[in-house]
Design a protein around this motif. Structure first.
Motif, mmCIF file in Angstrom:
data_model
loop_
_atom_site.group_PDB
_atom_site.id
_atom_site.type_symbol
_atom_site.label_atom_id
_atom_site.label_comp_id
_atom_site.label_asym_id
_atom_site.label_seq_id
_atom_site.Cartn_x
_atom_site.Cartn_y
_atom_site.Cartn_z
ATOM 1 N N GLU A 182 0.860 -1.002 -0.037
ATOM 2 C CA GLU A 182 -0.079 0.065 -0.041
ATOM 3 C C GLU A 182 0.839 1.259 0.084
ATOM 4 O O GLU A 182 0.391 2.511 -0.044
ATOM 5 C CB GLU A 182 -0.888 -0.051 1.130
ATOM 6 N N GLY A 183 2.136 1.031 0.273
ATOM 7 C CA GLY A 183 3.063 2.412 0.378
ATOM 8 C C GLY A 183 3.251 2.686 1.776
ATOM 9 O O GLY A 183 2.242 2.637 2.703
ATOM 10 N N SER A 194 7.609 3.611 -1.756
ATOM 11 C CA SER A 194 6.971 2.247 -2.089
ATOM 12 C C SER A 194 7.909 1.583 -3.048
ATOM 13 O O SER A 194 9.270 2.186 -3.127
ATOM 14 C CB SER A 194 5.971 2.814 -3.285
ATOM 15 N N GLY A 195 7.565 0.685 -3.786
ATOM 16 C CA GLY A 195 8.407 -0.161 -4.776
ATOM 17 C C GLY A 195 8.985 -1.488 -4.149
ATOM 18 O O GLY A 195 9.989 -1.322 -3.600
ATOM 19 N N ARG A 247 4.538 13.565 -6.851
ATOM 20 C CA ARG A 247 5.945 13.565 -7.654
ATOM 21 C C ARG A 247 6.849 12.686 -6.913
ATOM 22 O O ARG A 247 6.680 12.406 -5.780
ATOM 23 C CB ARG A 247 6.408 15.028 -7.567
ATOM 24 N N SER A 248 7.488 11.745 -7.984
ATOM 25 C CA SER A 248 8.095 10.734 -7.507
ATOM 26 C C SER A 248 9.727 10.648 -7.826
ATOM 27 O O SER A 248 9.920 11.320 -9.017
ATOM 28 C CB SER A 248 7.498 9.434 -7.953
ATOM 29 N N LEU A 249 10.472 9.850 -6.971
ATOM 30 C CA LEU A 249 11.861 9.751 -7.463
ATOM 31 C C LEU A 249 12.214 8.395 -7.097
ATOM 32 O O LEU A 249 12.217 8.196 -5.868
ATOM 33 C CB LEU A 249 12.724 10.902 -6.773
ATOM 34 N N THR A 254 11.028 3.897 -3.929
ATOM 35 C CA THR A 254 10.374 5.196 -4.816
ATOM 36 C C THR A 254 9.792 6.066 -3.517
ATOM 37 O O THR A 254 9.279 5.693 -2.897
ATOM 38 C CB THR A 254 9.274 4.691 -5.766
ATOM 39 N N VAL A 255 10.446 7.316 -3.730
ATOM 40 C CA VAL A 255 10.000 8.374 -2.748
ATOM 41 C C VAL A 255 8.926 9.526 -3.420
ATOM 42 O O VAL A 255 9.403 9.778 -4.373
ATOM 43 C CB VAL A 255 11.289 9.157 -2.367
ATOM 44 N N SER A 256 7.884 9.431 -2.929
ATOM 45 C CA SER A 256 6.709 10.238 -3.621
ATOM 46 C C SER A 256 6.253 11.285 -2.674
ATOM 47 O O SER A 256 6.203 11.081 -1.515
ATOM 48 C CB SER A 256 5.580 9.538 -3.782
#
Length: 415
Positions: A199-200, A236-237, A270-272, A264-266
């Motif tokens: 779910e993150g 996430s990821g 926006r994400s990175l 993944t940082v959101s």
């Protein structure tokens, strides 16, 4: 007395009245109880005018609350001997007070609220019991009305946040974390927040560590306090490893340490994608995200004067609304006051102007703890900046503009 109804609303404050109105409009029968002899809570038995956000006259209210405000003003226009200029004010402030845009008498709010409830009481949908306190309730249906079997299973399996301290309560609603310190002492505790990689993992301001069932958040709360925290960052990821430590600095920056992983940082849509190496600290700043909470003590605060405004002056709230499209026109020798809500340590004041043919108006600020006595008058620089070291709750800005070079204040920032 044992009344029967579809819904019981305990407490006849503004929230209770709003809940009863909504349920009655949906066709439900309602019992509304209130321990005192007046419904209305803050506006009536507590005799406190509404404490509202600065944009309340334009947007940001429910239809019911806007009707309440309109009816209070209509009551004064109809029953009170107001002067012609007061009758003409669309945003009439009956008490002309500084603490609210709608200062009024408790009995007026009571009359308006009773009037809003009257049609439902007459139709038999609503029973109001003042000076009553429920001691028990019985239900012939323990299920969630309208819920499917899948929704019931999900509700039963839902876990809630918990704390190590018995003096701190925690709740999680739509990913907003509420913490309540019920003791008279400051408390440091660990809050267990449910979550999963699928779910993150949602991160809140401060330091959290990923666990088997979610995260553990380090929390410090002053005595008898409450806080509401939004999720600032989402991880996430794949499988996020247990032991990963995250320190959220603001709404776009997080520092990650712990086991090696790819995450993944959101933030704010926006994400990175980043790689964390064991034994190293990885600082991640999400591009084009905003560094909430903003370090602006004036943003959205109550300002003065309110209506009626001096000649040539517009609403000073436009200088602290965070909207670059609005601005405050001070008029000749204009003065505005910002109420910071509590005593704050102030180190810098910045102004942003529009117009003036490129010239920043001459302006100075003064400081006050009580809103009555001001001191420490200091002039802003030619760039509209003042660096200082003051403690104050109220900040007054006085501006001298030129008739040939009128200017408007787009933003007043206090840090």
């Amino acid at each position: 007395m044992t009344p029967e109804a579809d819904i019981l609303v305990v407490g006849g404050g503004l929230g209770g009245v709003a809940a009863a109105l909504a349920a009655c409009r949906a066709g439900r029968s309602v019992v509304l109880t209130e321990e005192t002899d007046w419904i209305g809570g803050q506006l009536t038995s507590q005799a406190v005018p509404p404490d509202e956000h600065p944009w309340v006259e334009r947007f940001g209210t429910t239809a019911s609350y806007r009707r309440l405000r309109e009816e209070i003003r209509r009551y004064y226009r109809h029953w009170y001997p107001l002067r012609a200029e007061a009758l003409a004010l669309a945003d009439l402030n009956p008490g002309a007070g500084r603490v609210s845009k709608l200062c009024h008498e408790p009995r007026v709010a009571l009359a308006v609220l009773e009037g809003m409830l009257a049609p439902h009481r007459a139709a038999g949908r609503l029973t109001v019991l003042t000076e009553h306190r429920p001691i028990s309730a019985e239900s012939d249906n323990e299920a969630l009305p309208g819920a499917t079997a899948e929704e019931l299973r999900a509700a039963a399996a839902h876990t809630t946040p918990s704390t190590q301290s018995a003096q701190v309560r925690a709740a999680l609603t739509d990913h907003y974390l509420s913490l309540f310190n019920l003791s008279s002492d400051s408390v440091t505790t660990t809050v267990t927040i449910p979550g999963s990689s699928a779910e993150g993992i949602r991160l809140y301001q401060g330091v959290q560590t990923v666990t088997d069932s979610g995260t553990a958040l380090h929390a410090e709360l002053p005595a008898a306090s409450a806080t509401l925290e939004p999720a600032r960052i989402v991880l996430s990821g794949g499988r996020i490893p247990v032991g990963l430590r995250a320190e959220v600095r603001d709404g776009r920056t997080v520092r990650l340490t712990g086991p090696s992983c790819r995450v993944t940082v959101s933030a704010q849509g926006r994400s990175l994608d980043v790689t964390v190496r064991a034994g190293r600290t990885t600082t991640v700043t999400v591009p084009r995200a905003t560094a909430y909470p903003l370090a602006d003590l004036a943003l959205g605060r109550t300002v003065f004067p309110t209506a009626p405004l001096p000649p040539a002056m517009t609403d000073p709230g436009a200088a602290v609304d965070g909207d670059a499209g609005t601005a405050w026109s001070p008029g000749p020798d204009g003065r505005m006051v910002v109420d910071l809500g509590a005593e704050q340590h102030i180190t810098e004041i910045r102004t942003q102007w529009r117009g003036g043919q490129g010239h920043t108006p001459v302006s100075q600020v003064e400081f006050s703890l009580d809103g009555r006595t001001y001191s420490g008058a200091a002039r802003l620089s030619a760039r509209g900046v003042l660096r200082t070291d003051r403690t104050a709750r109220y900040v007054a800005l006085r501006v001298t503009t030129s008739a040939t070079r009128p200017a408007s204040l787009v933003a007043l920032n206090i840090a």
